[in-house]
Scaffold this active site. Structure first.
Site, short mmCIF file in Angstrom:
data_model
loop_
_atom_site.label_atom_id
_atom_site.label_comp_id
_atom_site.label_asym_id
_atom_site.label_seq_id
_atom_site.Cartn_x
_atom_site.Cartn_y
_atom_site.Cartn_z
N GLU A 1 0.85 -1.19 0.00
CA GLU A 1 0.00 0.00 0.00
C GLU A 1 0.89 1.25 0.00
OE1 GLU A 1 -2.51 2.88 -0.11
OE2 GLU A 1 -3.28 0.84 -0.29
N ALA B 1 -23.39 9.63 -7.19
CA ALA B 1 -23.42 9.45 -5.74
C ALA B 1 -22.49 10.41 -5.03
CB ALA B 1 -23.08 8.00 -5.40
N ILE B 2 -21.27 10.56 -5.53
CA ILE B 2 -20.29 11.43 -4.85
C ILE B 2 -20.76 12.87 -4.86
CG2 ILE B 2 -17.94 12.34 -4.94
CD1 ILE B 2 -17.05 9.62 -6.04
N VAL C 1 -17.11 14.36 -11.51
CA VAL C 1 -17.49 13.94 -12.87
C VAL C 1 -16.98 12.55 -13.21
CG1 VAL C 1 -17.76 16.26 -13.79
CG2 VAL C 1 -15.49 15.21 -13.77
N ASP D 1 -12.30 -1.05 -8.17
CA ASP D 1 -12.51 0.07 -9.07
C ASP D 1 -11.59 0.05 -10.29
OD1 ASP D 1 -14.42 0.92 -7.33
OD2 ASP D 1 -13.38 2.74 -6.69
N ALA E 1 -17.52 -0.29 -3.12
CA ALA E 1 -16.62 -0.98 -2.20
C ALA E 1 -17.04 -2.42 -1.96
CB ALA E 1 -16.57 -0.22 -0.87
N HIS F 1 -44.01 -5.78 12.39
CA HIS F 1 -44.74 -4.51 12.53
C HIS F 1 -44.47 -3.93 13.92
CE1 HIS F 1 -48.02 -1.60 12.22
NE2 HIS F 1 -48.36 -1.95 13.47
#
Length: 464
Positions: free
Chosen positions: A35, A183-184, A269, A310, A318, A443
């Site tokens: 990472e 969404a973002i 975008v 992604d 995710a 309920h």
């Protein structure tokens, strides 16, 4: 096996990569995860989690403002953006640190640095201590994606922001332009609108939230406008003129060309995959418009190289990345997992009101040639929704009239991001409308609307 040789190397510790690493370790594989920035990737550090923390603050603020409606005497509340951001960053750090704990628990080797594939089964990593070369039979590329930058609309971190800037803002926007209503974009529009910004959203497509069912998009637009947002559909931002403390946006709308001055712009975008500098092309990995091409099992076509999340293309979610990570780890360990099916993955948007969906929209089902039945049930017909003070919303279901198969479900309203999983499970189990109609829903709950929507599709609704 040496300390540089592994069964599996994962490049990227986001929700796809870290889950792949953990599942691989659970199955007895020796695993290294590389990472370059933060464990947890964009999702935990600059995406899913911190945005939800900020949106929760907005939700609490809204409830406090409505105190009198619930018989409560609450002094007029006000937002402290610095405190909201501090809490959000703390939530992100807690979860990122948790990934480190899980890696140690599962004996995963964590290496911080920039990775590059240098040959079959070989990965070079440049970190603080220089370069080292690792080897593995299987390499999983999970490098994620970043915000797309359109020419002339690039973020500068000052007056024009990406999602990352919006999560740690240098100032509080008073007049905000959001470019893009996915969404973002719409989540940030919703948050900043709730704390007092004058928000305008520009969407190039003919409707806001264009991937959602058209009926849901229409209801969302009405809700946003009622909250004070300006929504410009079928519009484009052609240029941004930047000043020291303002930005002049040049807009092309249905009413012609116009300019408007804002103090802040958020560009949302789309995204591009992080494929640069990895050495993929040299190995023969195919890339299309910044995303790695894979088959249904996330294999790239190059022996021993997989791509998930992604960087491997839509849907950019995710939970899709995590399930691909599990699938690939099991495949590498010699198991025979089922491929992840994008069409069965729910999409959730945490604006106010929330939006959630799975499967085909009404228009997509018709275009695909299905003879359909459509059910609808409004929140205002549900006792729990009324008691919560959340009586605005809709649950919509789409069925194949010949087989009673659930083709899609679409929701707008309070907590629908939690409700949608009921329909996801139903689709996974190949549940029919009859099964759903014969299921007892507790309920009083919001979930009763899911039942009523199915009943309505077959002319059996009880409360409308």
């Amino acid at each position: 096996m040496s300390d540089t040789s592994f069964d599996m190397i994962v490049i990227g510790a986001g929700p796809g990569g870290y889950v792949a690493a953990i599942r691989g370790a659970q199955l007895g594989l020796s695993v290294a995860c590389i990472e370059r920035a933060h464990l947890g990737g964009i999702c935990l550090n600059w995406g899913c989690i911190p945005t939800k923390a900020m949106l929760r603050s907005a939700e609490v603020l809204h409830l406090a403002r409505c105190g009198q409606e619930f018989g409560l005497d609450i002094a007029p509340p006000k937002a402290d953006l610095n405190a909201i951001v501090k809490r959000s960053r703390g939530v992100a750090k807690q979860l990122s640190d948790g990934i480190g704990f899980l890696f140690r628990k599962n004996k995963i080797t964590t290496i911080m640095g920039e990775a590059r594939l240098t040959g079959k089964g070989r990965v070079a990593v440049i970190g603080e201590d220089g370069e080292q070369v690792l080897q593995a039979k299987s390499i999983v590329v999970a490098t994620g994606a970043r915000a797309r930058a359109l020419p002339g609309l690039e973020a500068d971190g000052k007056r024009v922001w990406t999602y990352k800037d919006a999560l740690s803002p240098p100032h509080e926007p008073k007049k905000l332009l959001v470019i893009g209503s996915g969404a973002i974009g719409i989540e940030f529009a919703s948050f900043y609108n709730s704390i007092g910004a004058d928000v305008t959203v520009v969407e190039a497509m003919d409707r806001v939230l264009p991937v959602e069912d058209a009926e849901i998009s229409g209801l969302a637009k009405k809700a946003f406008e009622k909250q004070g947002m300006t929504i410009l559909e079928g519009a484009k931002v052609t240029r941004l003129d930047r000043g020291a403390d303002e930005v002049t946006a040049h807009l092309e709308t249905n009413e012609g060309s116009q300019t408007e001055v804002f103090d802040t712009v958020i560009s949302a975008v789309g995204i591009v995959g992080n494929v640069e500098g990895l050495g993929l092309e040299r190995l023969g990995v195919r890339i299309d418009r910044s995303h790695i091409m894979t088959d249904a099992h996330c294999r790239t076509g190059v022996d021993g190289v997989y791509a998930i999340g992604d960087v491997a293309g839509a849907p950019w979610l995710a939970h899709k990345a995590s399930h691909e990570g599990v699938m690939v780890a099991e495949l590498i360990a010699g198991q025979t997992p089922h491929p992840v099916k994008p069409e069965t993955i729910a999409g959730c948007t945490y604006c106010s009101p929330q939006i959630a969906s799975v499967g085909l929209t009404e228009a997509q089902a018709i275009e695909a040639g299905f003879d359909i039945r459509v059910g609808r049930f409004p929140f205002q017909g549900n006792g729990k929704a009324i008691a919560l003070g959340e009586a605005q919303g809709l649950i919509k279901t789409v069925f194949d009239s010949k087989t009673d198969e659930l083709l899609g479900a679409h929701m707008i309203g309070a907590d629908v991001t939690e409700l949608i999983q009921g329909y996801v499970i139903g689709q996974k189990l190949e549940t029919t409308a009859q099964d759903l109609m014969e299921t007892e829903f507790p309920h009083p709950t919001l979930s009763e609307m899911m039942h009523e929507s199915v009943l309505h599709a077959f002319d059996r609704a009880l409360h409308i």
